[in-house]
Enzyme design. Structure first.
Site, PDB file in Angstrom:
ATOM      1  N   CYS A  51     -13.287  57.299  22.620  1.00  0.00           N
ATOM      2  CA  CYS A  51     -12.258  56.875  21.658  1.00  0.00           C
ATOM      3  C   CYS A  51     -11.430  58.022  21.076  1.00  0.00           C
ATOM      4  O   CYS A  51     -10.191  57.953  21.073  1.00  0.00           O
ATOM      5  CB  CYS A  51     -12.917  56.096  20.526  1.00  0.00           C
ATOM      6  SG  CYS A  51     -13.582  54.512  21.065  1.00  0.00           S
ATOM      7  N   ASP A  59     -14.515  77.431  21.979  1.00  0.00           N
ATOM      8  CA  ASP A  59     -15.589  77.212  21.001  1.00  0.00           C
ATOM      9  C   ASP A  59     -16.240  78.546  20.698  1.00  0.00           C
ATOM     10  O   ASP A  59     -15.721  79.610  21.097  1.00  0.00           O
ATOM     11  CB  ASP A  59     -16.583  76.151  21.481  1.00  0.00           C
ATOM     12  CG  ASP A  59     -17.527  76.639  22.586  1.00  0.00           C
ATOM     13  OD1 ASP A  59     -17.350  77.782  23.085  1.00  0.00           O
ATOM     14  OD2 ASP A  59     -18.442  75.888  22.938  1.00  0.00           O
ATOM     15  N   ARG A  73     -15.507  72.146  21.910  1.00  0.00           N
ATOM     16  CA  ARG A  73     -15.936  71.825  23.267  1.00  0.00           C
ATOM     17  C   ARG A  73     -17.223  70.999  23.239  1.00  0.00           C
ATOM     18  O   ARG A  73     -18.112  71.153  24.081  1.00  0.00           O
ATOM     19  CB  ARG A  73     -16.092  73.093  24.122  1.00  0.00           C
ATOM     20  CG  ARG A  73     -16.110  72.774  25.612  1.00  0.00           C
ATOM     21  CD  ARG A  73     -15.706  73.942  26.511  1.00  0.00           C
ATOM     22  NE  ARG A  73     -16.570  75.080  26.386  1.00  0.00           N
ATOM     23  CZ  ARG A  73     -16.159  76.284  25.991  1.00  0.00           C
ATOM     24  NH1 ARG A  73     -14.879  76.486  25.676  1.00  0.00           N
ATOM     25  NH2 ARG A  73     -17.002  77.286  25.884  1.00  0.00           N
ATOM     26  N   SER A  74     -17.327  70.121  22.245  1.00  0.00           N
ATOM     27  CA  SER A  74     -18.487  69.239  22.175  1.00  0.00           C
ATOM     28  C   SER A  74     -18.447  68.256  23.331  1.00  0.00           C
ATOM     29  O   SER A  74     -17.381  67.944  23.880  1.00  0.00           O
ATOM     30  CB  SER A  74     -18.501  68.471  20.851  1.00  0.00           C
ATOM     31  OG  SER A  74     -17.478  67.496  20.827  1.00  0.00           O
TER      32      SER A  74
END
Length: 335
Positions: A156, A214, A191-192
């Site tokens: 999402c 990150d 950068r999860s």
């Protein structure tokens, strides 16, 4: 009249403004669904943490759902009972979609990943199951190629950022689909596995040069040579830091979950588009309005609109499967 502190070249665009168009499309799709069903689509959300931001997000999700003809069922559960609650909801035919507010186990990310895989594929409105993520990374848009009846669901928040970039006309509609970010350089600061990496992949798959930043360093995401390249390519940029990426970027996207982090405004290219998807403000508001062409301070309301869009697609997928199974059964009887 524009404020004296905001130059005419900077346009602050709210998530609510962008979400309105998406919600209008969702309403039209919902009207078509209601021709074949008598009850409103139901979204169940599980809250198993004490994060006040998650509670706020849940409250707005409920409001938006109910305003647009959806039923929103928020269930506050103990994290140790969450898996059982999800499994039970998977079996409930009255539930059309399901989501969980993460992190549930902040000190044990693999456990959160396990929870995500517990949600049924047909009810994963967030698009976080491995099948959906694998399709996204490999730039596959359907669950059932070559028939292409069942649409794959995209995460999402990354998809919300894509919709924002489309609204800002960063995507070039003149170019072929899948190449509409050609020539654009974008920095994503996060950068999860939930947000930053999927977003970098989506943007690279659409033709952009993406610097993913990150605390461990910088990676370069590109689609590779040729518009028909199936999957983006990733390269470590040894020795690179955020300061090397910002001056090159047409778009800067901040997603750092810390109130202490600010993107250095002085390094941002004049006239860049800046988007913040973190729960904290990654940009210095007054300063960025002097530098950027576009500034989107939050994306939450767009994310919720995308959530409902995904829910409608899940229902459409189930209807397509039911139609296919019915035709198959009829064909067997006739044989």
């Amino acid at each position: 009249m524009a404020s004296a502190t905001v130059p005419k070249t900077c346009k602050v665009v709210t998530a609510e403004t962008i979400a309105k168009g998406l919600l209008a499309d969702v309403k039209q799709d919902l009207l078509k669904l209601q021709e074949t069903r008598s009850t409103p689509p139901t979204l169940v959300a599980f809250l198993a943490n004490d994060d006040p931001a998650a509670r706020t997000y849940a409250e707005y999700s409920k409001k938006t759902c109910e305003e647009n003809g959806f039923k929103f069922d928020l269930r506050t559960v103990d994290k140790d009972n969450l898996e059982e609650e999800i499994i039970e909801t998977n079996r409930d035919d009255n539930v059309d979609g399901m989501m969980v507010y993460y992190p549930v186990f902040p000190n044990n990310p693999p456990h959160d990943k396990y929870v995500r895989e517990t949600v049924a594929l047909s009810k994963d409105v967030e698009g976080m199951r491995h099948t959906y993520l694998q399709n996204m990374y490999h730039n596959i848009r359907f669950l059932d190629p070559p028939d292409n009846r069942l649409k794959s669901i995209l995460p999402c928040t990354p998809l919300a950022v894509v919709k924002i970039l489309e609204y800002l006309q960063i995507y070039n509609p003149i170019l072929a689909s899948g190449n509409r970010l050609f020539g654009k350089t974008i920095t994503v600061i996060n950068r999860s596995e939930v947000n930053g990496r999927p977003l970098a992949a989506l943007l690279a798959n659409d033709g952009a040069t993406v610097y993913s930043v990150d605390v461990t360093g910088v990676q370069l995401f590109t689609r590779g040579q040729g518009i028909k390249k199936a999957r983006h390519q990733v390269e470590d940029k040894e020795g690179w830091e955020l300061k090397d990426c910002l001056p090159l970027s047409d778009v800067v996207i901040g997603g750092v979950p810390s109130e202490n982090f600010k993107v250095p405004t002085e390094l941002i290219r004049e006239g860049a588009a800046c988007i913040n998807f973190a729960s904290y403000k990654n940009f210095d508001g007054p300063a960025i309005k002097e530098k950027a062409a576009f500034y989107v301070p939050s994306v939450g309301k767009v994310t919720i609109a995308v959530l409902l869009r995904n829910l409608v697609r899940l229902i459409g997928n189930r209807q397509a499967m039911a139609t296919s199974e019915s035709k198959s059964a009829t064909a067997q009887v006739e044989q």
